[in-house]
Design a protein around this motif. Structure first.
Motif, PDB file in Angstrom:
ATOM      1  N   THR A  73     -63.176 -11.755 -53.836  1.00  0.00           N
ATOM      2  CA  THR A  73     -63.970 -12.032 -55.031  1.00  0.00           C
ATOM      3  C   THR A  73     -65.050 -10.964 -55.206  1.00  0.00           C
ATOM      4  O   THR A  73     -65.264 -10.458 -56.313  1.00  0.00           O
ATOM      5  CB  THR A  73     -64.617 -13.429 -54.939  1.00  0.00           C
ATOM      6  N   GLN A  97     -61.027 -14.758 -49.033  1.00  0.00           N
ATOM      7  CA  GLN A  97     -61.169 -15.065 -50.464  1.00  0.00           C
ATOM      8  C   GLN A  97     -62.537 -14.636 -50.985  1.00  0.00           C
ATOM      9  O   GLN A  97     -62.648 -14.085 -52.077  1.00  0.00           O
ATOM     10  CB  GLN A  97     -60.941 -16.570 -50.729  1.00  0.00           C
ATOM     11  N   GLN A  98     -63.574 -14.866 -50.201  1.00  0.00           N
ATOM     12  CA  GLN A  98     -64.919 -14.458 -50.610  1.00  0.00           C
ATOM     13  C   GLN A  98     -65.014 -12.941 -50.730  1.00  0.00           C
ATOM     14  O   GLN A  98     -65.592 -12.421 -51.687  1.00  0.00           O
ATOM     15  CB  GLN A  98     -65.963 -14.982 -49.626  1.00  0.00           C
TER      16      GLN A  98
END
Length: 67
Positions: free
Chosen positions: A23, A19-20
């Motif tokens: 992003t 997810q990081q």
């Protein structure tokens, strides 16, 4: 390569990392798009401003219409 051990993180940690990274990739994509847009505006307006073909106020209006 088959001799080397590989550490595989727990699935939850892998999800957080994924997810990081996603992003960051999205931010990079947005920045690339903005950079291209700004370069296009610069390339369009700068020659006209330098030649006196348009004035700053007119350039501001053109930029507002482009955005």
């Amino acid at each position: 390569m088959s001799k080397y051990e590989i550490v595989i993180p727990p699935q939850e940690l892998a999800k957080v990392l994924t997810q990081q990274v996603l992003t960051m990739i999205e931010k990079i994509r947005v920045n690339i798009f903005q950079s291209r847009t700004i370069a296009t505006i610069r390339d369009t307006l700068l020659p006209k401003l330098l030649s006196g073909e348009i004035r700053v106020k007119e350039a501001e209006k053109i930029v507002e219409d482009m955005i």
